[in-house]
Design an enzyme around this catalytic site. Structure first.
Site, PDB file in Angstrom:
ATOM      1  N   ASP A 114       2.533   0.084  11.779  1.00 18.32           N
ATOM      2  CA  ASP A 114       2.492  -1.213  12.473  1.00 18.32           C
ATOM      3  C   ASP A 114       3.794  -2.008  12.331  1.00 18.32           C
ATOM      4  O   ASP A 114       3.769  -3.231  12.256  1.00 18.32           O
ATOM      5  CB  ASP A 114       1.317  -2.050  11.934  1.00 18.32           C
ATOM      6  CG  ASP A 114       1.413  -2.268  10.436  1.00 18.32           C
ATOM      7  OD1 ASP A 114       2.216  -1.596   9.774  1.00 18.32           O
ATOM      8  OD2 ASP A 114       0.678  -3.132   9.925  1.00 18.32           O
ATOM      9  N   ARG A 161      -6.040  -2.637   9.451  1.00 15.59           N
ATOM     10  CA  ARG A 161      -6.593  -3.991   9.566  1.00 15.59           C
ATOM     11  C   ARG A 161      -6.164  -4.664  10.862  1.00 15.59           C
ATOM     12  O   ARG A 161      -6.918  -5.353  11.508  1.00 15.59           O
ATOM     13  CB  ARG A 161      -6.116  -4.855   8.386  1.00 15.59           C
ATOM     14  CG  ARG A 161      -6.921  -4.679   7.151  1.00 15.59           C
ATOM     15  CD  ARG A 161      -6.329  -5.498   6.049  1.00 15.59           C
ATOM     16  NE  ARG A 161      -4.952  -5.068   5.737  1.00 15.59           N
ATOM     17  CZ  ARG A 161      -4.372  -5.181   4.567  1.00 15.59           C
ATOM     18  NH1 ARG A 161      -5.031  -5.724   3.585  1.00 15.59           N
ATOM     19  NH2 ARG A 161      -3.150  -4.773   4.360  1.00 15.59           N
ATOM     20  N   ASP A 191      -0.074   2.653   8.316  1.00 13.57           N
ATOM     21  CA  ASP A 191      -0.558   1.916   9.488  1.00 13.57           C
ATOM     22  C   ASP A 191       0.299   2.072  10.745  1.00 13.57           C
ATOM     23  O   ASP A 191      -0.178   1.807  11.847  1.00 13.57           O
ATOM     24  CB  ASP A 191      -0.666   0.421   9.165  1.00 13.57           C
ATOM     25  CG  ASP A 191      -1.749   0.119   8.151  1.00 13.57           C
ATOM     26  OD1 ASP A 191      -2.572   1.011   7.890  1.00 13.57           O
ATOM     27  OD2 ASP A 191      -1.762  -1.003   7.626  1.00 13.57           O
ATOM     28  N   ALA A 218      15.427  10.779  -1.622  1.00 14.13           N
ATOM     29  CA  ALA A 218      16.608  10.760  -0.753  1.00 14.13           C
ATOM     30  C   ALA A 218      17.567   9.637  -1.152  1.00 14.13           C
ATOM     31  O   ALA A 218      18.788   9.817  -1.147  1.00 14.13           O
ATOM     32  CB  ALA A 218      16.176  10.607   0.704  1.00 14.13           C
ATOM     33  N   ARG A 271       1.147  -5.224  -5.042  1.00  9.73           N
ATOM     34  CA  ARG A 271       1.305  -6.355  -4.117  1.00  9.73           C
ATOM     35  C   ARG A 271       1.488  -7.564  -5.029  1.00  9.73           C
ATOM     36  O   ARG A 271       0.522  -8.126  -5.523  1.00  9.73           O
ATOM     37  CB  ARG A 271       0.057  -6.518  -3.243  1.00  9.73           C
ATOM     38  CG  ARG A 271      -0.294  -5.281  -2.399  1.00  9.73           C
ATOM     39  CD  ARG A 271      -1.365  -5.636  -1.369  1.00  9.73           C
ATOM     40  NE  ARG A 271      -2.114  -4.484  -0.887  1.00  9.73           N
ATOM     41  CZ  ARG A 271      -1.786  -3.756   0.175  1.00  9.73           C
ATOM     42  NH1 ARG A 271      -0.712  -4.032   0.856  1.00  9.73           N
ATOM     43  NH2 ARG A 271      -2.548  -2.735   0.563  1.00  9.73           N
ATOM     44  N   GLY A 287       5.719  -1.888   3.762  1.00  9.50           N
ATOM     45  CA  GLY A 287       5.315  -2.335   5.095  1.00  9.50           C
ATOM     46  C   GLY A 287       5.675  -3.784   5.350  1.00  9.50           C
ATOM     47  O   GLY A 287       6.647  -4.303   4.787  1.00  9.50           O
ATOM     48  N   ASP A 288       4.870  -4.452   6.177  1.00 10.41           N
ATOM     49  CA  ASP A 288       5.250  -5.811   6.605  1.00 10.41           C
ATOM     50  C   ASP A 288       5.320  -6.814   5.445  1.00 10.41           C
ATOM     51  O   ASP A 288       6.224  -7.655   5.413  1.00 10.41           O
ATOM     52  CB  ASP A 288       4.341  -6.312   7.736  1.00 10.41           C
ATOM     53  CG  ASP A 288       2.867  -6.180   7.423  1.00 10.41           C
ATOM     54  OD1 ASP A 288       2.521  -5.627   6.352  1.00 10.41           O
ATOM     55  OD2 ASP A 288       2.051  -6.628   8.238  1.00 10.41           O
ATOM     56  N   GLY A 289       4.412  -6.701   4.476  1.00 10.60           N
ATOM     57  CA  GLY A 289       4.450  -7.610   3.322  1.00 10.60           C
ATOM     58  C   GLY A 289       5.742  -7.428   2.531  1.00 10.60           C
ATOM     59  O   GLY A 289       6.378  -8.405   2.103  1.00 10.60           O
ATOM     60  N   GLY A 335       0.842  -1.208   0.000  1.00 13.55           N
ATOM     61  CA  GLY A 335       0.000   0.000   0.000  1.00 13.55           C
ATOM     62  C   GLY A 335       0.871   1.250   0.000  1.00 13.55           C
ATOM     63  O   GLY A 335       1.814   1.341   0.773  1.00 13.55           O
ATOM     64  N   THR A 341       4.297   2.989   5.359  1.00 11.12           N
ATOM     65  CA  THR A 341       2.895   2.541   5.450  1.00 11.12           C
ATOM     66  C   THR A 341       2.155   3.499   6.376  1.00 11.12           C
ATOM     67  O   THR A 341       2.731   3.965   7.362  1.00 11.12           O
ATOM     68  CB  THR A 341       2.763   1.104   5.998  1.00 11.12           C
ATOM     69  OG1 THR A 341       1.412   0.890   6.446  1.00 11.12           O
ATOM     70  CG2 THR A 341       3.677   0.830   7.188  1.00 11.12           C
TER      71      THR A 341
END
Ligand code: F6P
Length: 324
Positions: free
Chosen positions: A130, A172, A128, A22, A72, A102-104, A11, A126
């Site tokens: 998270d 989520r 999120d 950068a 994705r 992000g985590d994915g 995302g 991300t």
């Protein structure tokens, strides 16, 4: 290292462009080549590459989204896909990768590193927030401001009509957006994935606040909240179980992912981009560059994506007390 590839995956989030910028400029500073990879891991598999120089990233610091595009990629989840990706990196003479996501994205990077022993550094991007090992992820601050601005507007109409609004925000698995934007926007209740306070407690709390003189209310609901009802079912549940409540629902959706990045996100992305290139040049790999207590830190991918998101108990208390 003579050629660093950079991509954005998963995302998108506001500030990713500042991060790419950068990385590109750090490469120019160190006089190494920088290769932009379009559409994340998918573009890596399909060899969608373009050389980027310092001028390729002009006028992007202020732009939301990611000019390298994002995806994705399902193919990157397969061994064959990752073999093709590796072959493309070798044939293009790319020696190292910076992945922003992000985590994915980090899960993919970690597997790829283990299979092909290819130098990779990750940058957390991300909305999120998270990811473990960093206080903030790129895009989170902008998303919070977007949510607060939207809820301020909802508050105006909620107040005019004495209505209760349920506002769904993204997240989520993480309640960071809901909890922080909820506090910032003065929400009455905040429902997040990390805890299940139950519907009975919610009804009790709404009754109490009506008795105390409140005429309108805003409840912030994270996408992944544990209440066990979707937001429309929850609205109906409240209207059926409480007298004299007119409930409306607003789902903020992808508006939260767009827009010009805040100054905080631009500076964060710029620092992390430079930090990522520095790390590769120092021989670091299989790690994410993050920010902890205002300082750059490096944590292994496995740690960055480990465990469940935890809520800040102190923030929960602030939310509870200020919404009394
Ligand atoms: O991970 C970022 C995020 O915006 C989540 O908050 C949300 O649940 C998800 O992505 C939505 O994904 P998509 O854009 O693929 O619908």
């Amino acid at each position: 290292i003579k050629n660093i590839g950079v991509l954005t995956s998963g995302g998108d989030s506001p500030g990713m462009n500042a991060g790419i910028r950068a990385v590109v400029r750090a490469c120019a500073y160190h006089k190494i080549k920088c290769t932009g990879i379009y559409r994340g891991y998918q573009g890596l598999i399909e060899k969608d590459f373009e050389e980027l120089n310092a001028r390729s990233v002009r006028n992007v610091i202020n732009r939301g989204g990611t000019f390298l595009k994002s995806a994705r990629s399902r193919r990157f989840m397969t061994v064959e896909g990752r073999v093709t990706a590796h072959e493309n990196l070798i044939s293009e003479k790319i020696d190292a990768l910076v992945v922003i996501g992000g985590d994915g994205t980090f899960t993919g990077a970690s597997v790829f590193k283990k299979e092909h022993n290819f130098p990779i550094i990750g940058i957390p991007g991300t909305i999120d927030n998270d990811i473990r090992g960093t206080d903030y992820t790129i895009g989170y601050d902008t998303a919070l401001n977007t949510v607060v601005e939207a809820i301020d507007k909802i508050r105006d109409t909620a107040n005019s009509h004495n209505r209760l609004f349920l506002v769904e925000v993204m997240g989520r698995d993480a309640g960071d957006i809901a909890l922080n934007a909820g506090i910032g926007a003065g929400a009455e209740e905040i429902l997040i994935p990390e805890e299940n306070l139950g519907t009975e407690r919610l009804l009790e709390s709404l009754k109490r606040s009506k008795k105390s003189g409140k005429t309108s209310s805003i409840i912030v609901v994270a996408e992944g909240d544990q209440i066990g009802k979707n937001i429309f079912e929850l609205a109906e549940f409240i209207e059926t179980n409480l007298e004299d409540y007119e409930v409306r629902v607003t789902v903020l959706g992808h508006i939260q992912r767009g827009g010009s990045p805040s100054c905080y996100d631009r500076v964060l992305a710029s620092r992390l981009g430079i930090g990522a290139v520095d790390a590769l040049l120092e021989g670091k790999s299989d790690m994410m560059v993050g920010i902890k207590d205002k300082k750059l830190t490096y944590v292994p991918f496995d740690l960055a994506i480990s465990g469940e998101n935890e809520i800040d108990i102190d923030l929960r208390r602030v939310a509870d007390i200020t919404s009394i």
